[in-house]
Design an enzyme around this catalytic site. Structure first.
Site, mmCIF file in Angstrom:
data_model
loop_
_atom_site.group_PDB
_atom_site.id
_atom_site.type_symbol
_atom_site.label_atom_id
_atom_site.label_comp_id
_atom_site.label_asym_id
_atom_site.label_seq_id
_atom_site.Cartn_x
_atom_site.Cartn_y
_atom_site.Cartn_z
ATOM 1 N N GLY A 60 11.207 5.344 -1.789
ATOM 2 C CA GLY A 60 10.771 5.160 -0.403
ATOM 3 C C GLY A 60 11.039 3.751 0.043
ATOM 4 O O GLY A 60 11.567 2.936 -0.722
ATOM 5 N N PRO A 81 -6.236 1.732 5.017
ATOM 6 C CA PRO A 81 -6.213 0.292 4.762
ATOM 7 C C PRO A 81 -5.941 -0.052 3.302
ATOM 8 O O PRO A 81 -5.511 -1.168 3.010
ATOM 9 C CB PRO A 81 -7.626 -0.148 5.164
ATOM 10 C CG PRO A 81 -8.470 1.069 5.074
ATOM 11 C CD PRO A 81 -7.577 2.253 5.304
ATOM 12 N N ASP A 82 -6.161 0.904 2.383
ATOM 13 C CA ASP A 82 -6.188 0.548 0.964
ATOM 14 C C ASP A 82 -5.026 1.089 0.134
ATOM 15 O O ASP A 82 -4.900 0.752 -1.032
ATOM 16 C CB ASP A 82 -7.498 1.068 0.349
ATOM 17 C CG ASP A 82 -8.714 0.528 1.087
ATOM 18 O OD1 ASP A 82 -8.667 -0.639 1.515
ATOM 19 O OD2 ASP A 82 -9.692 1.286 1.248
ATOM 20 N N GLU A 87 15.855 3.614 -14.424
ATOM 21 C CA GLU A 87 15.432 3.351 -13.048
ATOM 22 C C GLU A 87 15.112 4.642 -12.293
ATOM 23 O O GLU A 87 14.320 4.635 -11.360
ATOM 24 C CB GLU A 87 16.514 2.580 -12.283
ATOM 25 C CG GLU A 87 16.472 1.083 -12.537
ATOM 26 C CD GLU A 87 16.787 0.737 -13.990
ATOM 27 O OE1 GLU A 87 17.761 1.329 -14.529
ATOM 28 O OE2 GLU A 87 16.051 -0.065 -14.588
#
Lengths: 221, 221
Positions: free
Chosen positions: A43, A82-83, A110
DNA sequence: ACAATAGTGTCTTTAAGACATTATTCA
DNA sequence: TGAATAATGTCTTAAAGACACTATTGT
């Protein structure tokens, strides 16, 4: 423009594939940033300057980071709060992609492929995203031709049935499965045969790229 | 923090209700900003300082703007792109809420209820969002107890059937519908009766707040 | 010929659809 | 008592499940 600080906007991709009848998820080792060195879903940030849409952003990241070109992709769900990211209040628009195994790169340190029933710890809230992806896949599996996205351009009916069995996590009734697939016109004969088994199997292709179904393809026991 | 400018993050809500057997959507007249004076879905910015989640942001906005407290809400889909909002590249996380009509405020010039089959022009890409909401509602309608969210705490089976018929847009077979609802244990008897019709109808409540079903509640003709 | 896998036929059981019938109230 | 709406019974038809059987290849 808003008076408030804006959340960070990212996208994540749950890339699913089928390897020897097992559902696998592609995980990438984080090269930098928070959770460096940990495994996570591929992402990254949305780049408003170059991305025309969120799906664009996902494709750009997958192409660059993983050398992956996905055939079927859909938006899954948007995770926020928020976390979930130490950098601050963030939004991640999660996507789900189904890819035939041979369209994906080989495994390296990877980029790894992990069995969905045996996942390692993941960065951020990615375990939650994976759980949502699997719920979606299993929910949609019986009512669509989605599981066929794991197969190549053409495939045999036994292969197709195994794909559904992997997605649904249960064995399906052979005769009933074939009846439905044929009666509902989900596939069309290519005229070719797959000769990798003792008795060659007819090769089919999807009649339409993706289709949702009125009734379930589940055909118990 | 990213090197790139971040998209604007907003939320929008598709508030659906049932009024005299018709599906209606709540629209708000825009008091300010782009499309001022136009009709739009209620929505607004995410406020990272006070919202703990996107659903929180929606509830805050609905409470403030419309005086609406929603019972059932789910995330619909995230819309994005450079052109959908004149203020720039934006993300809107759309939500869908089903509310009994009598839990909603009266109609005013600022908040109107429009039949889904006869919608006016909407600001932004909100027509597209409404279309997605209706697809979701109709798709999930037959396979869940979602349509019951339009009803109150308790309801009769004829009411429940009418809710399903409104959602699915077709008449359902009475006997088969009742058989399924009862056999699958979707509702439980309250012992009360609704006396607003000639013959009083038994009042039921949902056995569980929300439930997805293995088989369809559609019961043709 | 036999093992292996693909594919079909058919019987039994279950669920869906159609629709007539009964039940309970109000005016 | 009849109109209106709720609720049930039951017959017919269609689909699902079970499973034995046939078919086509490789070794």
């Amino acid at each position: 423009m808003p008076d408030y600080t804006n959340p960070i906007a990212t996208v994540d991709a749950v890339i699913l594939t089928l390897e020897q009848g097992r559902l696998k998820i592609m995980l990438a080792r984080r090269a930098a940033g928070p959770f460096q060195g940990a495994l996570a879903l591929p992402g990254g940030y949305v780049h408003p300057e170059e991305d025309r849409s969120l799906a664009d952003a996902v494709r750009r990241i997958l192409r660059g980071k993983c050398g992956v070109d996905v055939a079927y992709m859909e938006q899954l769900e948007t995770f926020s709060g928020p976390d979930r990211d130490p950098r601050g209040w963030s939004i991640s628009v999660a996507h789900i992609a189904l890819v035939p195994r041979d369209a994906l790169p080989v495994e390296t340190e990877e980029r790894q492929f992990h069995d969905v029933d045996d996942l390692p710890d993941l960065a951020f809230d990615h375990a939650e995203i994976v759980a949502a992806a699997l719920r979606r896949l299993r929910g949609k599996g019986a009512y669509s031709t989605l599981p066929a996205a794991f197969l190549g351009e053409s495939f045999t009916l036994p292969e197709m049935q195994r794909a559904y069995e992997a997605v649904l996590g249960e064995r399906l009734n052979l005769a009933a499965f074939r009846r439905k697939v044929m009666d509902w016109g989900l596939v069309e004969d290519t005229g070719e045969k797959d000769r990798s088994t003792d008795r060659p199997a007819a090769l089919y292709r999807l009649a339409e790229p993706f289709r949702t179904l009125e009734r379930s393809l589940r055909t118990a026991a």
